[in-house]
Design a protein around this motif. Structure first.
Motif, short mmCIF file in Angstrom:
data_model
loop_
_atom_site.label_atom_id
_atom_site.label_comp_id
_atom_site.label_asym_id
_atom_site.label_seq_id
_atom_site.Cartn_x
_atom_site.Cartn_y
_atom_site.Cartn_z
N GLY A 163 42.78 -79.60 15.62
CA GLY A 163 42.72 -78.17 15.89
C GLY A 163 41.28 -77.70 15.96
N SER A 201 40.68 -74.24 16.85
CA SER A 201 40.73 -72.78 16.87
C SER A 201 41.64 -72.33 15.74
CB SER A 201 41.24 -72.27 18.23
OG SER A 201 42.54 -72.77 18.48
N ASN A 202 41.94 -71.06 15.70
CA ASN A 202 42.68 -70.50 14.57
C ASN A 202 44.03 -71.17 14.36
OD1 ASN A 202 43.22 -68.63 12.49
ND2 ASN A 202 44.47 -67.42 13.90
N PHE A 203 44.83 -71.29 15.43
CA PHE A 203 46.16 -71.91 15.30
C PHE A 203 46.58 -72.42 16.67
CE2 PHE A 203 50.72 -71.64 13.67
CZ PHE A 203 50.52 -72.60 12.71
N LEU A 260 46.97 -76.69 6.96
CA LEU A 260 48.04 -75.86 7.51
C LEU A 260 48.46 -76.36 8.88
CD1 LEU A 260 49.80 -73.35 7.32
CD2 LEU A 260 47.91 -72.02 8.25
N GLN A 264 47.44 -67.51 19.17
CA GLN A 264 46.58 -67.90 18.05
C GLN A 264 47.14 -67.49 16.70
OE1 GLN A 264 43.21 -69.57 18.37
NE2 GLN A 264 44.51 -70.15 20.07
N GLU A 265 48.21 -66.69 16.70
CA GLU A 265 48.83 -66.26 15.45
C GLU A 265 50.20 -66.88 15.25
OE1 GLU A 265 47.14 -64.51 13.31
OE2 GLU A 265 45.47 -64.29 14.71
N ASP A 320 56.53 -77.43 7.47
CA ASP A 320 55.14 -77.19 7.04
C ASP A 320 54.98 -77.75 5.63
OD1 ASP A 320 52.77 -76.20 6.09
OD2 ASP A 320 53.24 -74.09 6.39
N SER A 379 51.73 -77.08 15.81
CA SER A 379 50.69 -76.05 15.74
C SER A 379 49.84 -76.38 14.52
CB SER A 379 51.30 -74.66 15.58
OG SER A 379 52.10 -74.34 16.70
N SER A 394 45.91 -75.55 12.36
CA SER A 394 44.77 -74.67 12.21
C SER A 394 43.47 -75.45 12.40
CB SER A 394 44.81 -73.97 10.85
OG SER A 394 44.89 -74.90 9.81
N PHE A 395 42.37 -74.74 12.29
CA PHE A 395 41.04 -75.29 12.58
C PHE A 395 40.74 -76.52 11.73
CE2 PHE A 395 36.29 -74.90 12.12
CZ PHE A 395 36.00 -75.20 13.45
N GLU A 424 42.25 -79.24 11.33
CA GLU A 424 43.37 -80.08 10.90
C GLU A 424 43.66 -81.11 11.99
OE1 GLU A 424 44.11 -79.89 7.92
OE2 GLU A 424 43.20 -77.95 7.50
#
Length: 1308
Positions: A118, A120-122, A147, A161-162, A175, A239, A241-242, A244
């Protein structure tokens, strides 16, 4: 073999074929009958049954190929049906991540399109293949435990991104970071995952369910009744996060945890797999069956000791097998499923790796009978599979899986030709083989079997509720003692098992560091050195890019294994060469830092940049070390020159990469430590906003130029490193100060230098990070103790409270049981006594290296900064991280090492050869920490007297010329415990609050040094220039710090009084508190100076004494007036009790001022007291009320005003009897009486002065000085203070040549 296929033939000449029976004994070629029997025994049919001899086809080498083709084609009919497209699946047969359209956000994807990081944010990405019917499975190898949401989605799912997989209606995810499942809403599910785990994702589209497994253990059905029907097909998706990272296995490799009834998304190569297994069976037959030529019969052989022994019949048979087997061994699935499984089975019989020479024989065969490119690819895939298997094997009690894979790795690397190929091309270039030296820490202790290994848990109860270590050592109860001993026994069992793995890892490094295997080219050690240096460069040059950096937890393990292997070879060389040094005396000779034989990349040197040092010290290099710098090197090189010079090198590097490595938009292909299961290279940069991220001036598809330094070490040979025939190799340019004595092999010196660099890059940081588990144990232990006390006090009638407390007690106990077992693992793998000795050895290496470098004079500037950093950090780690499990005091030579480090800090914190501000600050901070602890302070006192005096002189240098706060802190620590009311560890008003970390230097008990105080006093008395310059700088800084503090509390007060809700900036509060603390510490240094050398202020025969005393009195009065005024600004801000201003209080600053006044007015001779009194009273700011405030004597008017409003207590030194002795309080009473009397007399005798007679500068004192030559006038205090910084007249700017006393004539 040079060709393959139907036309392959083996010439009689090369294999010495013979069909005549009479030649069989002489050549080893068997007669046709025996050969026929042999070939039929080796090449059995599919059912394993052999037809009777009469019905068998007669086999020779001429028709063997036809026979083999027929055997391998037997099952093709049944396999063809399996190769058809499976029903229920849509998409390419080779399943990868969809890097063209199936992603959202910024992502880094591996070359094989199976690993992703990753960025970016997600970010989200899906696979290229979907399923709509049947039961399907794929695996995800978790590389980082952050995450992520892993599962399935449809083509209609839209992510951003969310929101990712599981956040939309037709997507489902697990998760393991938050231990939840997601499908628009979320609920608890499963277990927490950790790096090194494998998640299996299962979908049953017949029943409509989705389930997940963790390391092969089912987590249960996560979702049922999922949407099915026309148009509904599910893609694997993730998906994350940054930073990961994961790697997918859709079936391109054998599934680690297959589930019966579920098919991988990508079909296995069934036909090739059957063929490879059959060929492997033939190979096993060759190994099992021997030919007794003399007896003319076939015999069974011991497979473990099988050798080729130059038998042509066997060799030609093997050549036929490998003709078909070799191409198959280039495919990753077959290597992992067939070859690796077979090699592992050889080692399963136990015993040492050396007891299984069959693996070496097989590797010899591969190099003999396979094409070079085939054996290269096969070995690469084999090591990749081994690394993946090692990294993603679960921890089991005996660590059997890890041991199994390491043993095979050792067996492969024992083969010299294979080792050199892998070292040159694979271990550091394709793989991140440092993983082989890592032992991962189990997050779930139950699955790791730690409950069985450590059945009894224990934790220390040495902390009070405030977090301080208990002063009274409680007697350990019999039950606690039994528990502790049982826990320690469990830890020892665990340690023995982990030591087995560590021993195997060290064996791998011993193979890589072998310098005797010169057969067929360069020895392994010199290949390793060049790769190791490149590895260090990657980690030193990419400090901000986590995908390139080796994770610090790997670095820690790699460092310890490398130290063990290095010391083995070092002491081995010592045994052969008695004149050389043992590893206990190891150090790096200083010439390595300037002779250019070892590349330090762009790392900072003590004297600045290398290019600058080469220019400024070229004469010293020529004179001392006989090293001449090429004039061309001294020319300034611009960045454009670098571009042009390295453009060809960059393009050459690009041409070696496959076109698939080109990133969208021209981003450089980069190595990826995180995503790939083998820690390979992440080479594609995916972005849904690619246009905005790219530079429009450059065409797409061309690699962006970067500044890359080609490592000069890559071309080095053994002779360049070790030297020969008068060439000293790495030791070229020995300075005259360096003894002409062999140290060890030069190559080992470079390895040692790399180890020191590794510690600096990330090992120290990781050692500090892992202490957190021990802190968690202490916190939970305190919480459990507190809960048990509450249970004992709980009234019997309150059952509800009692039940809740019992629940809390159970939770804390379970958490402590888990943490204590995890802590046992961490203590064994990271903080064991052996690891502590490694770090201690590294500290000693750095100390010796710095000492040798220091002797070279100006050439010391070439030493890289990290040597000093590692010396300071390794000592800090030994002191703070390894206790209380292991104590530094138990280390051999501890006291001497402490003293030698103290000498380094004392000498070099003000060394003019060291120019870097960061390293100078670090040295100063290390020295400041050193003087806070009794042990290390005594070490400072034991260094030679000359060095102690030099250190104190450097500490007393004027503050304006350097960062002074740490210097002042050092002086304060040397004084703390001797000053007025200065015996506290924590301030009185903070005792009831929760303390900070009790190990902080500022919270140590006072341990003053009278020896260093005496040196300071002698210096101030003897050097008449030193004292005024030092004290003026202290007074200037005090004036600045206190003025800043007052200005800030005014702003804070104004903000607090506003009606609207507002918040004071926390940074402003922190700066305000810092200014207050600085003011207090500067006052304490003044108290120290006044106490140790009062004559500097009171002996007016010394120049500047009167001026210094007047300035001191002025500042003391200013501080007193600001702090002691009734209902003043200081009072109001203190009463606000704002977070961040906890240290701001009356006590610390008033006792510091009182200490100075008592020393000047009471603890001195009569003449000194009179002078101090006169100066204090003459200051226009003096108020007797401020002195009375110290003892709680408030003004009558103030008392009258305060009485009706509140009964608030006034400040008084009498209330601090625990901190201030009766003798000290008596002196304050004496001082107050003296000043009261003197101020009355001064008021009675003072005559009114006209305005014309007052100094026109300060308007506080009468005119008492006249300037030459301009005859302007002022008071002595103003002109003396002015002349310290400026020689021009206040009024006319004429240069003042002299100052005379001025007395007003009587007539006027």
């Amino acid at each position: 073999m040079t060709s393959r296929g139907a036309g392959t033939a083996f010439s009689r000449k090369s294999y010495r074929l013979s069909t005549e029976p009479e030649k069989s004994k002489a050549t080893g070629i068997v007669n046709s009958r025996l050969l026929n029997d042999y070939l039929h025994r080796v090449f059995t049919s599919a059912d394993g049954n052999q037809p009777a001899a009469a019905y068998r086809k007669y086999l020779t080498f001429q028709n063997l190929q036809e026979h083999l083709d027929r055997l391998l084609a037997e099952e093709n009919g049944s396999e063809d049906s399996r190769d058809q497209v499976a029903e229920g699946r849509l998409g390419p047969s080779t399943v990868v991540l969809d890097h063209t359209s199936g992603f959202e956000g910024l992502l880094l994807v591996d070359d094989d399109l199976l690993g992703v990081i990753g960025h970016s944010n997600f970010g989200s990405i899906r696979a290229t293949t979907c399923v709509y019917k049947g039961k399907w499975i794929y695996e995800v190898l978790i590389s980082s435990q952050g995450l992520m949401q892993i599962g399935w989605c449809t083509l209609n799912c839209r992510f951003n991104q969310e929101e990712g997989v599981g956040d939309t209606p037709d997507s489902y995810a697990y998760d393991g970071n938050r231990v939840r499942k997601w499908n628009v809403t979320t609920t608890n599910y499963g277990k927490s995952w950790a790096a090194g785990d494998i998640v299996s994702c299962l979908i049953d589209l017949d029943e409509g369910t989705i389930a997940f497994c963790l390391n092969g253990i089912s987590l249960g059905t996560a979702f049922d009744n999922i949407t099915r029907g026309a148009g509904m097909a599910y893609f694997p998706a993730i998906s994350l996060s940054f930073k990961e990272s994961v790697a997918f296995n859709f079936g391109s490799r054998p599934l680690r945890y297959p589930v019966e009834g579920y098919r991988p998304l990508q079909d296995p190569p069934v036909a090739d797999l059957a063929k490879a297994r059959k060929l492997l069976g033939y190979l096993k037959n060759v190994i099992h069956i021997g030919i007794d030529v003399t007896e003319g019969k076939l015999v069974e052989k011991d497979t473990s000791m099988w050798q080729l022994q130059g038998e042509p019949t066997v060799l030609i048979t093997l050549a036929h097998i490998f003709n078909y087997f070799s191409p198959l061994m280039c495919k990753v699935y077959l290597v992992e499923d067939v070859l690796m499984t077979f090699l592992l089975s050889i080692l399963e019989r136990g015993g040492a790796v050396e007891a299984h020479p069959l693996i070496q024989q097989l590797l010899d065969l591969m190099w003999l009978l396979m094409e070079e490119y085939e054996v290269h690819e096969c070995l690469k895939q084999l090591l990749m599979s081994l690394l993946r298997a090692y990294r993603f094997s679960p921890i089991i009690p005996d660590l059997g899986l890890q041991i199994h894979y390491l043993r095979l790795t050792i067996a492969v690397l024992k083969h010299e030709k294979s080792r050199k190929y892998l070292l040159s091309n694979v271990l550091f270039d394709v793989l991140r083989s440092v993983v082989f030296f890592y032992i991962k820490s189990p997050l779930r202790v139950e699955e790791a079997g730690l409950q069985e290994l450590i059945p009894t848990t224990w934790w220390p109860n040495r902390f009070t509720k405030e977090g301080k270590e208990s002063k009274e050592v409680k007697e350990e109860s019999a039950e606690e003692r039994l528990r502790r001993r049982a826990y320690e026994r469990g830890c020892q069992r665990l340690k023995k098992r982990i030591e087995v793995v560590e021993g195997l890892q060290v064996q791998i490094l011993k193979l890589l560091l072998n310098n005797k295997d010169r057969g067929g080219g360069e020895a392994s050690r010199y290949i390793f050195l060049n790769k190791f240096r490149k590895f260090l460069q990657e980690n030193a040059s990419n400090r901000g890019n986590l995908t390139v950096l080796c994770p610090p937890e790997y670095m820690v393990c790699f460092l310890h294994r490398l130290i063990a292997a290095l010391r083995f070879f070092w002491d081995g060389h010592k045994a052969k060469t008695p004149a050389a040094l043992s590893s206990e005396e190891a150090y790096i000779p200083p010439q390595l830092f300037y002779n250019g034989k070892v590349d330090y990349f762009d790392l900072q040197r003590l004297g600045g940049l290398l290019s600058h040092l080469k220019k400024t010290l070229k004469d010293d290099l020529a004179a001392k070390a006989n090293v001449l710098i090429d004039p061309a090197e001294l020319q300034a090189v611009t960045m454009d020159d670098l571009d042009e010079d390295e453009e060809s090198a960059t393009s050459a590097a690009q041409s070696q990469r496959p076109s698939a490595a080109l990133a969208i938009g021209g981003a450089l292909a980069r190595p990826g430590w995180l995503s790939s299961p083998t820690l390979g290279r992440a080479n594609r940069f995916l972005s849904t906003a690619a246009v905005s991220l790219m530079n429009p001036r450059r065409p797409l598809g061309t690699l962006e130029k970067i500044k890359v330094r080609t490592l000069s070490v890559e071309q080095r040979t053994e002779e360049d490193i070790e030297g020969s025939h008068g060439n000293e190799g790495l030791l070229l340019g020995r300075p005259p100060e360096e003894p002409d004595q062999p140290i060890t092999e030069n190559s080992l010196l470079e390895v040692l230098d790399g180890i020191v660099m590794m510690y600096n890059l990330s090992v120290h940081q990781q050692l500090g990070k892992m202490v957190g588990v021990s802190d968690d144990v202490n916190e939970y232990a305190m919480a459990l103790k507190d809960t048990e006390e509450k249970i004992s006090r709980c009234p019997k009638r309150r059952r509800d409270i009692h039940e809740e407390l019992l629940k809390s007690q159970k939770v804390f106990s379970e958490k402590l049981n888990h943490l204590s077992r995890r802590l046992a693992w961490i203590n064994v793998t990271i903080y064991s006594k052996e690891k502590m000795q490694d770090v201690y050895w590294l500290l000693q290496v750095c100390i010796r290296t710095i000492e040798h470098g220091d002797r070279t004079g100006s050439l010391f500037a070439f030493m890289p900064e990290f040597y000093l950093s590692v010396a300071m950090n390794s000592y800090s780690a030994l002191k703070n991280y390894f206790s209380p499990v292991n104590s530094m005091e138990e280390l051999p030579g501890y006291e001497e090492t402490l003293m030698r480090l103290a000498a380094i800090l004392a000498k070099h914190f003000a060394d003019s050869r060291i120019v870097g501000t960061d390293i100078r600050d670090s040295l100063m901070q290390a020295l400041a920490s050193y003087v806070c602890y009794p042990h290390s302070l005594r070490a400072v006192e034991r260094i030679p007297e000359e060095q102690r005096i030099s250190m104190m002189k450097n500490l007393l240098a004027p503050y304006e010329q350097r960062p002074w706060a740490q210097t002042n802190w050092i002086l304060v620590r040397l004084w703390r415990g001797c000053g007025f009311g200065y015996r506290y560890t924590r301030l009185p008003h903070l005792l009831k609050t929760k303390p900070e970390d009790a190990s902080l230097p500022s919270l140590q008990k006072p341990c003053p040094s009278t020896l260093l105080q005496r040196h300071m006093a002698d210096l101030l008395r003897s050097d008449r220039d030193l004292a005024p310059s030092f004290l003026n700088s202290v007074l200037n800084q005090l004036n600045w710090a206190f003025s800043e503090f007052i200005g800030m509390i005014q702003e804070i007060q104004q903000a607090a009084e506003r009606l609207e809700r507002n918040f004071v900036d926390s940074r402003q509060l922190k700066v305000c508190a810092t200014c207050f603390d600085l003011s207090v510490s500067l006052l304490r240094v003044l108290e120290m100076t006044v106490t140790l050398a009062p004559e500097i202020f009171l002996d007016w025969n010394r120049p500047s004494s009167e001026l210094l005393l007047r300035r001191l009195a002025q500042l003391l009065n200013q501080v007193l007036n600001r702090v002691t005024a009734e209902r003043n600004l200081f009072d109001r801000v203190v009463n606000l009790r704002l977070p961040g201003l906890e240290s701001v209080d009356h006590y610390p600053i008033l006792v510091a001022v009182t200490g100075i006044l008592v020393r000047l007015l009471v603890d001195t001779d009569v003449q000194g007291a009179e002078r101090a009194t006169a100066v204090l009273l003459a200051d226009p700011c003096f108020q007797l009320r401020s002195i009375q405030y110290l003892l709680g004597h408030a003004e009558p008017s103030a008392l009258a005003a305060a009485a009706p409003a509140t009964d608030k207590r006034h400040f008084s030194l009498h209330t601090y009897t625990e901190y201030i002795s009766a003798e000290e309080l008596a002196k304050v009473d004496t001082m107050l009486s003296h000043l009261s009397e003197e101020s009355k007399q001064a008021a009675a005798t003072t005559l009114p002065t006209s305005e014309e007679d007052l100094c026109p500068i300060c308007y506080a004192h009468p005119i008492s000085a006249i300037f030459r030559p301009c005859s302007h006038k002022s008071c002595k205090a103003c002109i003396n203070q002015h002349l310290m910084n400026n020689k021009d007249c206040f009024f006319c700017k004429a240069t003042i040549t002299g100052v005379d006393d001025f007395t007003k004539p009587a007539s006027s």
